[in-house]
Design a protein around this motif. Structure first.
Motif, PDB file in Angstrom:
ATOM      1  N   SER A 129       0.481  -5.562  -9.982  1.00  0.00           N
ATOM      2  CA  SER A 129       0.578  -4.336 -10.756  1.00  0.00           C
ATOM      3  C   SER A 129      -0.442  -3.332 -10.251  1.00  0.00           C
ATOM      4  N   GLY A 130      -0.079  -2.068 -10.310  1.00  0.00           N
ATOM      5  CA  GLY A 130      -1.006  -1.024  -9.912  1.00  0.00           C
ATOM      6  C   GLY A 130      -0.487   0.343 -10.286  1.00  0.00           C
ATOM      7  N   ILE A 131      -1.287   1.342  -9.964  1.00  0.00           N
ATOM      8  CA  ILE A 131      -0.912   2.734 -10.191  1.00  0.00           C
ATOM      9  C   ILE A 131      -0.628   3.347  -8.828  1.00  0.00           C
ATOM     10  N   PHE A 132       0.495   4.058  -8.745  1.00  0.00           N
ATOM     11  CA  PHE A 132       0.976   4.603  -7.487  1.00  0.00           C
ATOM     12  C   PHE A 132       1.236   6.095  -7.599  1.00  0.00           C
ATOM     13  N   ASP A 133       1.036   6.787  -6.489  1.00  0.00           N
ATOM     14  CA  ASP A 133       1.476   8.157  -6.347  1.00  0.00           C
ATOM     15  C   ASP A 133       2.871   8.111  -5.740  1.00  0.00           C
ATOM     16  N   LEU A 134       3.775   8.938  -6.253  1.00  0.00           N
ATOM     17  CA  LEU A 134       5.152   8.980  -5.759  1.00  0.00           C
ATOM     18  C   LEU A 134       5.551  10.400  -5.420  1.00  0.00           C
TER      19      LEU A 134
ATOM     20  N   TRP B 110       0.823  -1.216   0.000  1.00  0.00           N
ATOM     21  CA  TRP B 110       0.000   0.000   0.000  1.00  0.00           C
ATOM     22  C   TRP B 110       0.849   1.254   0.000  1.00  0.00           C
ATOM     23  N   GLU B 111       1.983   1.171   0.657  1.00  0.00           N
ATOM     24  CA  GLU B 111       2.896   2.306   0.666  1.00  0.00           C
ATOM     25  C   GLU B 111       4.269   1.839   1.077  1.00  0.00           C
ATOM     26  N   GLY B 112       5.258   2.704   0.847  1.00  0.00           N
ATOM     27  CA  GLY B 112       6.630   2.373   1.206  1.00  0.00           C
ATOM     28  C   GLY B 112       7.580   3.342   0.549  1.00  0.00           C
ATOM     29  N   VAL B 113       8.852   2.946   0.485  1.00  0.00           N
ATOM     30  CA  VAL B 113       9.884   3.770  -0.139  1.00  0.00           C
ATOM     31  C   VAL B 113      10.661   2.891  -1.113  1.00  0.00           C
ATOM     32  N   ALA B 114      10.815   3.389  -2.335  1.00  0.00           N
ATOM     33  CA  ALA B 114      11.545   2.675  -3.383  1.00  0.00           C
ATOM     34  C   ALA B 114      12.242   3.695  -4.274  1.00  0.00           C
ATOM     35  N   ASP B 115      13.236   3.233  -4.991  1.00  0.00           N
ATOM     36  CA  ASP B 115      13.868   4.108  -5.972  1.00  0.00           C
ATOM     37  C   ASP B 115      12.952   4.264  -7.183  1.00  0.00           C
ATOM     38  N   PHE B 116      12.954   5.471  -7.713  1.00  0.00           N
ATOM     39  CA  PHE B 116      12.325   5.790  -8.991  1.00  0.00           C
ATOM     40  C   PHE B 116      13.369   6.587  -9.757  1.00  0.00           C
ATOM     41  N   ALA B 117      13.776   6.120 -10.923  1.00  0.00           N
ATOM     42  CA  ALA B 117      14.839   6.759 -11.706  1.00  0.00           C
ATOM     43  C   ALA B 117      16.100   6.920 -10.858  1.00  0.00           C
ATOM     44  N   GLY B 118      16.366   5.906 -10.026  1.00  0.00           N
ATOM     45  CA  GLY B 118      17.582   5.891  -9.221  1.00  0.00           C
ATOM     46  C   GLY B 118      17.568   6.735  -7.958  1.00  0.00           C
ATOM     47  N   MET B 119      16.455   7.375  -7.659  1.00  0.00           N
ATOM     48  CA  MET B 119      16.365   8.240  -6.473  1.00  0.00           C
ATOM     49  C   MET B 119      15.236   7.751  -5.571  1.00  0.00           C
ATOM     50  N   PRO B 120      15.410   7.839  -4.242  1.00  0.00           N
ATOM     51  CA  PRO B 120      14.367   7.339  -3.333  1.00  0.00           C
ATOM     52  C   PRO B 120      13.096   8.181  -3.380  1.00  0.00           C
ATOM     53  N   HIS B 121      11.962   7.476  -3.431  1.00  0.00           N
ATOM     54  CA  HIS B 121      10.644   8.103  -3.452  1.00  0.00           C
ATOM     55  C   HIS B 121       9.708   7.353  -2.515  1.00  0.00           C
ATOM     56  N   TYR B 122       8.830   8.094  -1.882  1.00  0.00           N
ATOM     57  CA  TYR B 122       7.757   7.490  -1.112  1.00  0.00           C
ATOM     58  C   TYR B 122       6.668   7.131  -2.113  1.00  0.00           C
ATOM     59  N   PHE B 123       6.018   5.987  -1.932  1.00  0.00           N
ATOM     60  CA  PHE B 123       4.932   5.602  -2.840  1.00  0.00           C
ATOM     61  C   PHE B 123       3.690   5.205  -2.052  1.00  0.00           C
ATOM     62  N   TRP B 124       2.539   5.481  -2.659  1.00  0.00           N
ATOM     63  CA  TRP B 124       1.232   5.101  -2.126  1.00  0.00           C
ATOM     64  C   TRP B 124       0.443   4.445  -3.242  1.00  0.00           C
ATOM     65  N   LEU B 125      -0.223   3.361  -2.926  1.00  0.00           N
ATOM     66  CA  LEU B 125      -1.079   2.712  -3.912  1.00  0.00           C
ATOM     67  C   LEU B 125      -2.275   3.608  -4.199  1.00  0.00           C
ATOM     68  N   HIS B 126      -2.462   3.920  -5.466  1.00  0.00           N
ATOM     69  CA  HIS B 126      -3.617   4.713  -5.881  1.00  0.00           C
ATOM     70  C   HIS B 126      -4.736   3.792  -6.374  1.00  0.00           C
ATOM     71  N   GLU B 127      -4.342   2.796  -7.183  1.00  0.00           N
ATOM     72  CA  GLU B 127      -5.344   1.897  -7.766  1.00  0.00           C
ATOM     73  C   GLU B 127      -4.662   0.584  -8.164  1.00  0.00           C
ATOM     74  N   SER B 128      -5.221  -0.523  -7.689  1.00  0.00           N
ATOM     75  CA  SER B 128      -4.669  -1.814  -8.108  1.00  0.00           C
ATOM     76  C   SER B 128      -5.188  -2.146  -9.502  1.00  0.00           C
ATOM     77  N   SER B 129      -4.554  -3.112 -10.123  1.00  0.00           N
ATOM     78  CA  SER B 129      -4.892  -3.473 -11.490  1.00  0.00           C
ATOM     79  C   SER B 129      -5.319  -4.935 -11.541  1.00  0.00           C
TER      80      SER B 129
END
Length: 153
Positions: A43-48, A19-38
């Motif tokens: 697979s899903g769409i996330f806000d970062l 549902w949420e966490g921290v991962a790299d996006f384009a090599g840089m750390p980003h917080y992510f939240w699940l917006h919509e599962s698929s």
């Protein structure tokens, strides 16, 4: 290209996305939240939103506490009631969780959206395959380590 997942929250390890966490996006750390599962598995769409070095260090510290407990739990050394989030068990873990949650809340205005596919890392799959058919508790086993592939939503 798969990127590192530093930590994930609210994930059952079987069919759900984190549902949420921290991962790299384009090599840089980003917080992510699940917006919509698929309908596609994992697979899903996330806000970062990008995170700074201070928040990342808190996440890494909290993950280290969690991972140490998780290893002991899977090995049968400790019971579920020793979970570090339980009141009085590990105040540092609780404080980190609160601090991370508060910082994440402030990041919500700076988000952008991407599609993601999460999967267990090759290292975790190799580890898990060594324990196939064994009964819990399993010393040396732990919850899944994940990686993520991002794409435009």
């Amino acid at each position: 290209m798969a990127e590192r997942v530093y930590s994930y929250f609210d994930y059952d390890g079987e069919v759900e996305l984190p549902w949420e966490g921290v991962a790299d996006f384009a090599g840089m750390p980003h917080y992510f939240w699940l917006h919509e599962s698929s309908s596609t598995p994992r697979s899903g769409i996330f806000d970062l939103a990008p995170v700074d070095a201070t928040l990342l260090s808190r996440v890494v510290e909290m993950e280290a506490i969690w991972h140490a407990w998780d290893l002991d739990y899977h090995a049968g050394k400790v019971a579920l009631d020793s979970h570090p989030l339980r009141s009085g068990v590990n105040p540092q873990f609780v404080n980190l969780k609160i601090e991370i949650s508060n910082a994440a809340y402030l990041l919500r205005d700076a988000t952008f959206r991407r599609r993601a596919i999460f999967r267990a890392t090759e290292a975790f799959l190799a580890l898990a395959s060594r324990f196939e058919g064994k009964r819990w508790p399993i010393p040396g086993f732990h919850s899944a380590t994940l990686e993520v592939c991002w794409s435009n939503s």
